[in-house]
Design a protein around this motif. Structure first.
Motif, PDB file in Angstrom:
ATOM      1  N   THR A  47       0.745  -1.220  -0.076  1.00 27.96           N
ATOM      2  CA  THR A  47      -0.009  -0.019  -0.004  1.00 27.96           C
ATOM      3  C   THR A  47       0.760   1.355  -0.108  1.00 27.96           C
ATOM      4  O   THR A  47       0.116   2.429  -0.365  1.00 27.96           O
ATOM      5  CB  THR A  47      -0.897   0.105   1.318  1.00 27.96           C
ATOM      6  OG1 THR A  47      -0.006   0.014   2.464  1.00 27.96           O
ATOM      7  CG2 THR A  47      -1.960  -1.181   1.391  1.00 27.96           C
ATOM      8  N   SER A 188       6.498 -12.391  14.456  1.00 30.39           N
ATOM      9  CA  SER A 188       6.421 -11.142  13.756  1.00 30.39           C
ATOM     10  C   SER A 188       5.141 -10.283  14.547  1.00 30.39           C
ATOM     11  O   SER A 188       4.335 -11.194  14.908  1.00 30.39           O
ATOM     12  CB  SER A 188       6.310 -11.342  12.584  1.00 30.39           C
ATOM     13  OG  SER A 188       5.103 -12.036  11.935  1.00 30.39           O
ATOM     14  N   GLY A 319       5.404  -5.095   9.253  1.00 27.39           N
ATOM     15  CA  GLY A 319       6.735  -5.063   8.831  1.00 27.39           C
ATOM     16  C   GLY A 319       7.690  -5.395   9.898  1.00 27.39           C
ATOM     17  O   GLY A 319       8.760  -5.739   9.820  1.00 27.39           O
TER      18      GLY A 319
HETATM   19  N1  LIG Z   1       1.728 -20.051   8.949  1.00 26.92           N
HETATM   20  C1  LIG Z   1       2.883 -19.814   8.885  1.00 26.92           C
HETATM   21  O1  LIG Z   1       3.609 -20.649   8.848  1.00 26.92           O
HETATM   22  C2  LIG Z   1       3.079 -18.208   8.675  1.00 26.92           C
HETATM   23  C3  LIG Z   1       4.466 -17.682   8.933  1.00 26.92           C
HETATM   24  C4  LIG Z   1       4.673 -16.447   8.828  1.00 26.92           C
HETATM   25  C5  LIG Z   1       3.560 -15.517   8.607  1.00 26.92           C
HETATM   26  N2  LIG Z   1       2.210 -15.797   8.450  1.00 26.92           N
HETATM   27  C6  LIG Z   1       1.200 -15.227   8.180  1.00 26.92           C
HETATM   28  O2  LIG Z   1       1.595 -14.294   7.313  1.00 26.92           O
HETATM   29  C7  LIG Z   1       0.796 -12.953   7.199  1.00 26.92           C
HETATM   30  C8  LIG Z   1       1.841 -11.804   7.521  1.00 26.92           C
HETATM   31  O3  LIG Z   1       2.580 -11.735   8.415  1.00 26.92           O
HETATM   32  P1  LIG Z   1       3.633 -10.689   8.665  1.00 26.92           P
HETATM   33  O4  LIG Z   1       4.114 -10.783  10.129  1.00 26.92           O
HETATM   34  O5  LIG Z   1       4.631 -10.554   7.484  1.00 26.92           O
HETATM   35  O6  LIG Z   1       2.733  -9.255   8.401  1.00 26.92           O
HETATM   36  P2  LIG Z   1       3.142  -7.831   8.611  1.00 26.92           P
HETATM   37  O7  LIG Z   1       4.551  -7.645   8.650  1.00 26.92           O
HETATM   38  O8  LIG Z   1       2.250  -6.990   9.391  1.00 26.92           O
HETATM   39  O9  LIG Z   1       2.737  -7.199   6.862  1.00 26.92           O
HETATM   40  C9  LIG Z   1       1.260  -7.502   6.482  1.00 26.92           C
HETATM   41  C10 LIG Z   1       1.455  -7.137   4.940  1.00 26.92           C
HETATM   42  O10 LIG Z   1       0.136  -6.935   4.638  1.00 26.92           O
HETATM   43  C11 LIG Z   1      -0.052  -5.467   3.723  1.00 26.92           C
HETATM   44  N3  LIG Z   1      -1.647  -4.971   3.946  1.00 26.92           N
HETATM   45  C12 LIG Z   1      -1.988  -4.758   5.076  1.00 26.92           C
HETATM   46  N4  LIG Z   1      -3.420  -4.216   4.856  1.00 26.92           N
HETATM   47  C13 LIG Z   1      -3.240  -4.166   3.305  1.00 26.92           C
HETATM   48  C14 LIG Z   1      -4.182  -3.757   2.512  1.00 26.92           C
HETATM   49  N5  LIG Z   1      -5.214  -3.238   2.774  1.00 26.92           N
HETATM   50  N6  LIG Z   1      -4.267  -3.827   1.128  1.00 26.92           N
HETATM   51  C15 LIG Z   1      -2.830  -4.415   0.775  1.00 26.92           C
HETATM   52  N7  LIG Z   1      -1.759  -4.974   1.587  1.00 26.92           N
HETATM   53  C16 LIG Z   1      -2.025  -4.732   2.827  1.00 26.92           C
HETATM   54  C17 LIG Z   1       0.882  -4.497   4.616  1.00 26.92           C
HETATM   55  O11 LIG Z   1       1.120  -3.682   3.795  1.00 26.92           O
HETATM   56  P3  LIG Z   1       1.430  -2.084   4.082  1.00 26.92           P
HETATM   57  O12 LIG Z   1       2.861  -2.262   4.983  1.00 26.92           O
HETATM   58  O13 LIG Z   1       1.537  -1.428   2.925  1.00 26.92           O
HETATM   59  O14 LIG Z   1       0.356  -1.879   5.083  1.00 26.92           O
HETATM   60  C18 LIG Z   1       2.110  -5.419   4.907  1.00 26.92           C
HETATM   61  O15 LIG Z   1       2.982  -5.549   3.767  1.00 26.92           O
HETATM   62  C19 LIG Z   1      -0.074 -13.105   8.728  1.00 26.92           C
HETATM   63  O16 LIG Z   1      -1.205 -13.267   8.530  1.00 26.92           O
HETATM   64  C20 LIG Z   1       0.791 -14.206   9.563  1.00 26.92           C
HETATM   65  O17 LIG Z   1       0.078 -15.073  10.366  1.00 26.92           O
HETATM   66  C21 LIG Z   1       2.287 -17.313   8.605  1.00 26.92           C
END
Ligand SMILES: NC(=O)c1ccc[n+]([C@@H]2O[C@H](COP(=O)([O-])OP(=O)(O)OC[C@H]3O[C@@H](n4cnc5c(N)ncnc54)[C@H](OP(=O)(O)O)[C@@H]3O)[C@@H](O)[C@H]2O)c1
Length: 421
Positions: A47, A188, A319
């Motif tokens: 975004t 994270s 992030g």
């Molecule tokens: N199961 C597994 O093994 C595992 C492992 C790792 C992560 N995960 C999952 O992966 C997901 C991400 O985790 P994370 O820690 O990397 O999260 P994070 O650091 O909070 O990143 C979230 C991303 O989503 C984007 N985003 C949020 N709202 C948005 C929107 N309306 N439109 C477009 N993009 C949007 C954000 O963009 P902006 O920065 O531009 O807002 C950011 O790039 C989580 O759901 C987590 O539970 C799962």
């Protein structure tokens, strides 16, 4: 859509990475820049233009390769989202799935773009299956869910055990027992938000979506066979039935079982899966139970809106997460033992068993990034789906041997040993 089809070739990007500026997204971008072919045409999306430019700048240090394009979009802008996803052959989604996940899944199905995520919450995945599985199948779009460290290794270990037992003895599999060696406590901000969001859901809904057949295209009729408390397994040592993720992991693995049922790659009708935590002794196992009860109690507090909002307001921004050293510090390791289904075969004296080990020495988030990027590469360059599946809401094991080999080539250690004495 198959690799090299006219539709696929007309697309501007091989891969588009949504949520690239998130903690997991940035690691996926680094994995792509380090390990995928240098002529890969790709885009990073999020975004915020400034965050994307900052990431793109960091990616230039990974050498002489085509640098990613920048695509700024919020998932609320459905028209622009569809136009970006429609330009790509494969989409990787690393957004917060409870907030921004569904719009990306929908766009991929409509634009006929193959897709990978690491969503692992059955509540979310069940909703997507109900809404998008049939259309994705019709449009021949592969949606690979749960492709992170929490599910992909488990799913692929079961698949490997089934393949090896079939190749060696022409038998199906029966009981798979899996031991998790460590739980990841270095999490994270996005994972923390997902955990809080999940903990706030109604317990009845969570229970229903984690039941063995909740995500399965066919009903799993086997009796629950987990051994309660702490017990000793001859291959795996002391095991405690204390894992808080055991039910959700089983639901996802039974989806793979159901997807492969009635195909040449079927696990067989008697398949069951149970997950335990590694215990040092009976006393150590009791300690694991105490820890699990404490975590479950703390998570149940998320159902109180005031406390939930208070914790979320203090959750680190998108992030953020453990620094590079901390992220790599805890190895991801687990071991499973799978028993061949010999009922009906004559003259068997001793059980035929496959022991499968998984080890990635460099941490939970780096291996999640590795799985997501390599799954996208598998869809892009090979796209050989198990059981002649052509599309739908799928699981990591449906990418089969090509996926296992790709992860092995970048540092994942898979070991399989067969024993029949
Ligand atoms: N199961 C597994 O093994 C595992 C492992 C790792 C992560 N995960 C999952 O992966 C997901 C991400 O985790 P994370 O820690 O990397 O999260 P994070 O650091 O909070 O990143 C979230 C991303 O989503 C984007 N985003 C949020 N709202 C948005 C929107 N309306 N439109 C477009 N993009 C949007 C954000 O963009 P902006 O920065 O531009 O807002 C950011 O790039 C989580 O759901 C987590 O539970 C799962």
């Amino acid at each position: 859509m198959t690799p090299g089809s006219k539709l696929a070739l007309r697309r501007e990007y091989d891969i588009v990475l949504m949520g690239a500026t998130g903690y997991t997204g940035a690691l996926i971008a680094e994995h792509i820049a380090t390990n995928l072919p240098t002529d890969l045409k790709w885009a990073i999306s999020g975004t915020s233009r400034s965050k994307l430019e900052h990431l793109a700048e960091k990616l230039t240090k990974f050498g002489d390769r085509i640098q990613p394009a920048i695509e700024v979009v919020s998932v609320e802008d459905g028209v622009r989202l569809a136009s970006i996803i429609g330009q790509a052959r494969v989409c990787i989604s690393a957004v917060l799935y409870s907030l921004a996940g569904e719009q990306i899944v929908r766009a991929c199905v409509e634009e006929r773009t193959d897709y990978v995520d690491c969503a692992s919450t059955p509540v979310i995945i069940q909703a997507w299956i109900r809404k998008y599985h049939d259309k994705a199948r019709k449009n021949k779009v592969a949606l690979i869910h749960a492709c992170g460290a929490s599910i992909a290794p488990l799913d692929l270990m079961v698949w490997l055990a089934a393949r090896e037992i079939d190749e060696k003895w022409s038998l199906k599999i029966r009981d798979v027992t899996l031991r998790l060696d460590e739980i990841n406590t270095n999490i994270s901000g996005g994972t923390l938000r997902s955990i809080i969001g999940h903990a706030a859901l109604a317990p009845k809904l969570v229970k229903e979506t984690q039941s063995p057949s909740a995500l399965c295209p066919v009903t799993h009729t086997g009796e629950p066979s987990a051994i309660a408390g702490v017990h000793h397994n001859p291959s795996l040592g002391w095991l405690a039935a204390s894992s808080l993720t055991a039910d959700q992991d089983r639901a996802l693995i039974y989806r793979t079982w159901g997807l492969l049922q009635d195909t040449d790659n079927s696990y067989g009708p008697s398949f069951s899966f149970n997950e335990y935590e590694k215990a040092s002794s009976v006393l150590g196992g009791l300690g694991l139970f105490l820890r699990s009860y404490l975590i479950a109690f703390i998570m149940s507090l998320a159902r109180i809106p005031f406390l939930r909002n208070f914790v979320i307001s203090r959750t680190p921004a998108a992030g953020s997460g453990p620094d590079a050293e901390a992220a790599k510090s805890v190895p991801v390791s687990m071991e499973a033992t799978a028993v061949a289904d010999e009922r009906g075969s004559l003259g068997s004296k001793s059980p035929k068993i496959a022991d499968v080990k998984f080890l990635y020495p460099n941490g939970y988030y780096p291996v999640t990034a590795l799985f997501m990027a390599q799954a996208a590469a598998s869809l892009l360059f090979k796209r050989r789906l198990e059981g002649n599946i052509t599309g739908g809401c799928l699981t990591p094991a449906i990418l089969g041997s090509d996926f296992v080999e790709r992860t092995q080539s970048v540092g994942v250690q898979w070991t399989v040993q067969l024993q029949d004495s």
